[in-house]
Design a protein around this motif. Structure first.
Motif, short mmCIF file in Angstrom:
data_model
loop_
_atom_site.label_atom_id
_atom_site.label_comp_id
_atom_site.label_asym_id
_atom_site.label_seq_id
_atom_site.Cartn_x
_atom_site.Cartn_y
_atom_site.Cartn_z
N CYS A 1 0.86 -1.19 0.00
CA CYS A 1 0.00 0.00 0.00
C CYS A 1 0.89 1.24 0.00
CB CYS A 1 -0.95 -0.02 1.19
SG CYS A 1 -0.15 0.44 2.75
N CYS B 1 3.19 1.72 2.97
CA CYS B 1 4.35 0.83 3.10
C CYS B 1 5.67 1.58 2.88
CB CYS B 1 4.26 -0.33 2.09
SG CYS B 1 3.10 -1.61 2.57
N CYS C 1 3.46 -3.12 8.22
CA CYS C 1 2.63 -1.98 7.81
C CYS C 1 1.25 -2.07 8.49
CB CYS C 1 2.47 -1.96 6.30
SG CYS C 1 1.26 -0.73 5.75
N CYS D 1 -1.61 -2.45 5.96
CA CYS D 1 -1.70 -3.75 5.27
C CYS D 1 -2.17 -4.86 6.21
CB CYS D 1 -0.35 -4.13 4.65
SG CYS D 1 0.01 -3.18 3.16
ZN LIG Z 1 1.11 -1.21 3.57
#
Ligand SMILES: [Zn+2]
Length: 587
Positions: free
Chosen positions: A471, A474, A581, A584
């Motif tokens: 994403c 990240c 993350c 995520c």
């Molecule tokens: Zn991410």
């Protein structure tokens, strides 16, 4: 110079003589300087070429005439004044070689004369159709929005007092006219025209003066369209417009004619079918007879067509245009970077753009924004939408929302979902971190490109994030600062205001356009499937330029190269998945 050139020409070409003052005066309109009669024999014929130098020679090329045989419209490659059209338009020549220029002109003219003995020579008229076809008195300019390459068909027509406009249907035509003439609030009333696709453009000898002449070339060049034309003639109340598209190896040519009402059959439309039917039962009139009766002695006017369709405007019929034109991009942010990106996308031929920005244009924006002082105080999104609509009226859709994306998304999430790609240039973590979160939540959320500039716009980034893979967060720290940057600065002051940094120095707008080009190019490539989610493209200025702004390359960036990148450039990087993350993992 002339005396010496003349000696050279007379020696080089046997039986040549100077043009008399009287002979030269025929070319007075062109401001002649000197000329020669150069005889040339081909087969058993003799041609007297008149080679004329103009006052501008050698910056103007010599002109060659042979008007006893080669006249405008009788042969291709002959200009209106009778001069041979010897070189393709825009051909450069070397003015420091006057003898070579004269010799080339003579050689080229004799080459054309030799070619004219071949029957196929006349077909060259088709390839340079636009040089010969011109409107007759009363003829109009037709602005055509019709995409080339289709079939013969009925199309939509609007007649203004000055020009005609053609599009495939009323909706497309209305959309164009509303974009093009935003001040016009009245209702448009459209009629229909017929668009006929020909195997080749017509030759000057086929240019129609009457309805019957149209049938003559149609029989050979588009026999299947007879029915369509008969239909147009029978349903027309009065005169009617026929547009033509002739195929050539170099692409299509467009032209049009107006068929005037038939004189013999009386002016009243209601009575005409009777004339056509006469002697036959209803619906049983054979097509050839029907056509003869409809097109007998009608006068026709010639119109000139100019193409304003997307395929022509965005790259003269290059093949990628159609696929881009079908795409829809939603732009979050219509600021200095976003407005430039939106304009580039519209120029490239993206057919639908939606702009979302809650801000109004202010004076200090103007130096870097595509909008100017005339729009200060107005909504950036609205003014930019109007600018795009006026400049690219053929675009399928230009919408704007003068609010922040979060409130729009709350009310109308479908505006986001019904796009092919979202481009965010707002450069704020509050906005973009949140966008990243929403994108992560919905599996069918469109891909997003995040674009931003580093301080002073000496570097820029465009990151394409898809529904799978890393994403946006990240590659960011928890305050939304990119983990990898191109440049760093010693001083605190510039770092505090990264997004407006560029406005303090004179090269700001120039450097920013490098970043805008990066974001726009990445967007175009993403739309065409040429760049994949999880890719970051980076632009940077030269080492010297970065140093001028008091910056230097970061060691992370330098580690990507074996040598220090002295010059500016662009490069792709992988946008890596961050192990922990929070976005995520859904934490
Ligand atoms: Zn991410």
């Amino acid at each position: 110079m002339i005396a010496e050139l003349s000696r050279w020409v007379l020696a080089k070409c046997p039986n040549t003589r100077d043009l008399t003052r009287d002979e030269l005066s025929r070319y007075e309109a062109k401001d002649p300087l000197h000329g020669w009669v150069v005889p040339f024999e081909c087969k058993t014929d003799r041609f007297d070429l008149q080679v004329v130098l103009l006052q501008d020679f050698p910056w103007a090329k010599p002109r060659v005439y042979c008007t006893e045989k080669f006249q405008f419209m009788q042969f291709p490659h002959v200009e209106k004044d009778g001069a041979f059209c010897l070189y393709p338009p825009g051909t450069e020549h070397n003015p420091l070689n006057p003898k070579g220029l004269i010799w080339d002109a003579i050689k080229e003219a004799t080459r054309l004369i030799v070619a004219s003995y071949d029957d196929a020579f006349i077909n060259d008229f088709a390839d340079e159709f636009d040089s010969y076809w011109s409107k007759t008195e009363g003829g109009k300019n037709i602005v055509s929005l019709l995409p080339p390459g289709g079939a013969s068909r009925r199309v939509s027509l609007w007649r203004s007092t000055v020009d005609y406009y053609l599009a495939d249907d009323d909706a497309a035509l209305e959309n164009w006219l509303r974009n093009r003439f935003p001040g016009n609030k009245k209702d448009y009333s459209f009629s229909t025209a017929t668009h006929i696709v020909l195997k080749r453009p017509i030759l000057p000898s086929e240019y129609p003066k009457s309805g019957a002449a149209i049938l003559r070339f149609l029989r050979e060049l588009a026999p299947d369209s007879m029915e369509l034309l008969a239909d147009a003639a029978e349903t027309a109340d009065d005169r009617f417009t026929v547009s033509f598209e002739g195929r050539t190896d170099d692409g299509p040519v467009f032209f049009a004619i107006e068929v005037m009402p038939p004189i013999k059959q009386g002016m009243k439309a209601g009575r005409r079918p009777d004339m056509v039917q006469k002697g036959f039962r209803p619906g049983k009139v054979p097509i050839p007879i029907r056509m003869q009766r409809l097109f007998g002695g009608n006068k026709v006017e010639r119109h000139e067509s100019v193409r304003a369709d997307p395929s022509w405007i965005h790259g003269r019929d290059t093949p990628t245009v159609a696929s881009l034109f079908d795409k829809h991009v939603l732009m979050i942010g219509a600021g200095s970077l976003g407005s430039e990106v939106a304009l580039l996308l519209a120029k490239t031929g993206v057919g639908s753009i939606t702009l979302v920005d809650q801000e109004r244009l202010d004076y200090p924006n103007v130096g870097r924004h595509v909008l100017g002082v005339a729009d200060v105080g107005k909504s950036k999104a609205k003014s930019l939408a109007e600018k795009l609509a006026g400049s690219f009226p053929h675009m399928r859709s230009i919408k704007y929302f003068a609010e922040d994306w979060q409130s729009l998304f709350g009310k109308r999430p479908e505006v986001f979902h019904n796009t092919d790609l979202i481009v965010s240039t707002v450069g704020s973590w509050v906005a973009e971190g949140r966008l990243n979160q929403e994108a992560k939540k919905a599996a069918d959320f469109p891909p997003v490109i995040y674009g931003w500039a580093e301080p002073f716009s000496v570097a820029g980034h465009a990151v394409l994030i898809g529904s799978n893979g890393p994403c946006f967060a990240c590659g960011m720290d928890h305050l939304g600062k990119a983990l990898q940057t191109v440049c760093e600065w010693d001083t605190e002051t510039t770092r505090k205001q990264p997004h407006c940094g560029a406005s303090f120095q004179p090269y700001g707008p120039v450097s920013l356009s490098g970043v805008a080009a990066l974001v726009a190019k990445t967007t175009t490539k993403a739309l065409l499937g040429e760049v994949h989610p999880g890719t970051e493209t980076v632009y940077w200025a030269s080492k010297e330029e970065i140093a001028e702004q008091g910056g230097c390359f970061t060691s992370d960036f330098l580690n990507c190269f074996s040598d220090v990148p002295e010059f500016g450039g662009t490069r792709k990087f992988e946008w890596r998945q961050k192990e922990d993350c929070a976005f995520c993992t859904g934490a």
